[in-house]
Scaffold this active site. Structure first.
Site, mmCIF file in Angstrom:
data_model
loop_
_atom_site.group_PDB
_atom_site.id
_atom_site.type_symbol
_atom_site.label_atom_id
_atom_site.label_comp_id
_atom_site.label_asym_id
_atom_site.label_seq_id
_atom_site.Cartn_x
_atom_site.Cartn_y
_atom_site.Cartn_z
ATOM 1 N N LYS A 191 0.905 -1.240 0.320
ATOM 2 C CA LYS A 191 0.093 0.319 -0.008
ATOM 3 C C LYS A 191 0.911 1.222 -0.056
ATOM 4 C CE LYS A 191 -1.533 2.533 2.873
ATOM 5 N NZ LYS A 191 -2.058 3.906 2.061
ATOM 6 N N GLU A 194 -1.390 7.721 -0.172
ATOM 7 C CA GLU A 194 -2.244 8.064 -1.334
ATOM 8 C C GLU A 194 -1.869 9.164 -2.197
ATOM 9 O OE1 GLU A 194 -4.776 7.729 2.807
ATOM 10 O OE2 GLU A 194 -2.518 6.944 1.813
ATOM 11 N N SER A 245 6.378 7.497 10.015
ATOM 12 C CA SER A 245 6.619 7.948 11.475
ATOM 13 C C SER A 245 6.538 6.929 12.626
ATOM 14 C CB SER A 245 5.367 8.863 11.210
ATOM 15 O OG SER A 245 4.295 8.722 11.827
ATOM 16 N N GLU A 266 10.591 1.007 9.820
ATOM 17 C CA GLU A 266 11.514 2.263 10.082
ATOM 18 C C GLU A 266 10.826 3.214 9.745
ATOM 19 O OE1 GLU A 266 12.594 5.028 7.990
ATOM 20 O OE2 GLU A 266 13.216 4.506 6.174
ATOM 21 N N CYS A 300 14.016 10.545 5.782
ATOM 22 C CA CYS A 300 14.438 10.052 7.462
ATOM 23 C C CYS A 300 15.667 10.205 7.982
ATOM 24 C CB CYS A 300 13.764 8.891 7.808
ATOM 25 S SG CYS A 300 11.793 8.272 8.143
ATOM 26 N N GLU A 399 10.819 14.821 14.709
ATOM 27 C CA GLU A 399 10.928 15.820 13.492
ATOM 28 C C GLU A 399 10.430 16.568 12.239
ATOM 29 O OE1 GLU A 399 11.895 11.536 9.970
ATOM 30 O OE2 GLU A 399 9.710 11.671 11.778
#
Length: 513
Positions: A191, A194, A245, A266, A300, A399
């Protein structure tokens, strides 16, 4: 700095290419059944470029069923046959490289030179690596460890893998999820985010055109709370792999635990960039700007916290700000563009919020605003340098996922390494020094899955990528990733010629009748 000359070349014709739908199940495109649509927006212009029907629960069920049906055949062919199929796949993808680069640039806002030179070649190289890895699904040599018994270990595929990929590197993340899984003999349902469905669909179509059987690779493009959560919790999915996240990763882990499936995460990062006072200052400044601004900071592993030993601190701040001001923002398809937009206006506003709040406790040296004039319709944000923030401040600890670098001074080596480890994350880091002993100490003491020395950001297919602590667990790329998608079985043979008849006495003792 704006790109002085923008162009508007032909974009990727997504609506025409995916007229049959944006779900790829059992080797063909279909429309989603959720009853909801989603628009893909070019973040450089704010224009809608593709509208598709979102996947619903029924689409996830169909994709998992297709993957489950394909598993016996795909897992039972020889490693050499899987390897040959992946080599064919790499050749097909190489022929379609320009399509992939344009689609990725359009849906993400990445400069076309980045997708042409980094994203697409890196993906093709990944396929080539796992084509080779497919032939090395190794167990352990046999041995007699218990009397007249011989034992050995088999590595076997797990089954159907359900994976969820993020929007910052849609093509590469699809490859990182799909390739080790299918090379090991698994089948997969992916998936994508979107916002960025296009290149995952092109990837799956290329695999089918290369002869990989229907159902081995399936793509469902749906909402995370509907399609994503149903995929993670599906009882026929044996393993979940998620990149995103840390907050969402916790939710994925919670759902996956209910069915006790294998989990690979991850998650977020807040990479430190440690500059010791003997470092090559010019190299460090260039490394900081490249490491902080790669993919508009939506990475990241991007350099986000620069800790600079005090003798170099002011010069580093001054030179980094000056170099950032030369970076050219503009149309991703223009050859002179260095930096594209953020993925959306929502993300741009989120990044701006971090910087605006930091003005009350830190110094915004350069940037800190959206450009005006010809770029105002896009989700652009100027490269930003923030100095003198406190270590416990929001902009240092959270972050941001944008083109923002925070710089802080340190005095002793002990302090610099302590500050580098002082966040919950541990995905990547770099240290800059000409002293091999200093550099080696940094590689030992910085708690991160990757530590670069005198560089920041490069990755290679042969080496693992993955984090510690709140950055998750499990590895992408490399042979370590390949092993993540296998399960270990112990096999034991009784080598005696006659059947054993005394085991019942060992267990139950002598019994009559």
């Amino acid at each position: 700095m704006h790109n002085p000359g923008t162009v508007t070349p032909d974009r990727f014709a997504a609506q025409e290419r995916f007229a049959e739908g944006a779900q790829f199940i059992a080797g063909r495109l279909t429309k989603g059944t959720s009853g909801r649509t989603h628009a893909v927006v070019d973040p450089s212009t704010g224009e809608e470029v593709f509208t598709y029907e979102l996947a619903g629960v029924a689409d996830v069920d169909a994709a998992v069923a297709a993957a489950r049906a394909a598993f016996p055949g795909w897992s039972s062919i020889t490693p050499g046959e899987r390897s040959d199929a992946l080599h064919r796949f790499a050749a097909v993808l190489a022929d379609r490289a320009e399509d992939l680069a344009r689609a990725e640039s359009m849906q993400c806002g990445k400069p076309l030179k980045l997708t042409r030179e980094f994203d697409v070649p890196g993906t093709i190289d990944n396929i080539a690596f796992f084509a080779g890895a497919a032939r090395h699904l190794q167990g352990q040599s046999a041995g007699e460890y218990s009397g007249d018994h011989t034992s050995y270990v088999r590595r076997e595929p797990i089954g159907v893998v359900g994976s969820i990929a993020p929007w910052n590197y849609p093509l590469q993340m699809a490859a990182w999820k799909i390739l080790p899984a299918i090379a090991a003999g698994n089948t997969i349902v992916l998936k994508p985010a979107e916002l960025t469905p296009l290149t995952s669909l092109l990837f799956a179509q290329a695999a089918t055109d290369a002869g990989i059987p229907d159902g081995v690779i399936n793509i469902v493009n749906g909402a995370g709370r509907v399609a994503g959560e149903h995929l993670v919790g599906h009882p026929d999915v044996a393993m979940t792999s998620f990149t995103g996240s840390t907050a969402v990763g916790k939710r994925v882990a919670e759902i996956a635990t209910a069915t006790v499936k294998r989990l690979h995460l991850e998650l977020g990062g807040k990479a430190p960039f440690v500059v010791f006072d003997d470092a090559d200052l010019e190299a460090a400044v260039n490394g900081a700007v490249a490491g902080a601004l790669i993919n508009t900071g939506q990475d990241c592993t991007a350099a986000t916290r620069a800790y600079v030993q005090r003798p170099l601190y002011e010069a580093f701040v001054e030179q980094t700000a000056a170099l950032m001001e030369t970076v050219r923002l503009g149309d991703p398809f223009a050859p002179g563009t260095d930096l594209g937009p953020l993925i959306s206006h929502v993300q741009r506003d989120r990044v701006a919020g971090f910087v605006d709040r930091a003005r009350g406790y830190a110094r915004v040296v350069t940037g800190g605003e959206a450009p005006k004039a010809d770029l105002e319709n896009g989700a652009y944000y100027r490269p930003t340098l923030v100095a003198d923030a406190a270590q416990n401040s929001e902009i240092v600890q959270s972050e941001i996922f944008g083109p923002v670098l925070v710089v802080l001074p340190f005095d002793t080596d002990d302090e610099g390494l302590r500050l580098a480890n002082d966040t919950p994350y541990g995905l990547a880091a770099s240290a800059w020094s000409r002293d091999v002993y200093r550099a080696n100490r940094a590689t030992r003491e910085i708690k991160a899955g990757c530590v670069w020395i005198n560089d920041h950001i490069p990755i290679i297919s042969e080496m693992p990528h993955g984090g510690f602590r709140a950055s998750g667990f499990g590895k992408d790329m490399s042979a370590y990733s390949f092993e993540e998608y296998t399960q270990i079985k112990h096999v034991m043979f009784d080598n005696t010629a006659a059947p054993r008849k005394d085991w019942h006495r060992t267990i139950f003792g002598d019994r009559q009748g």
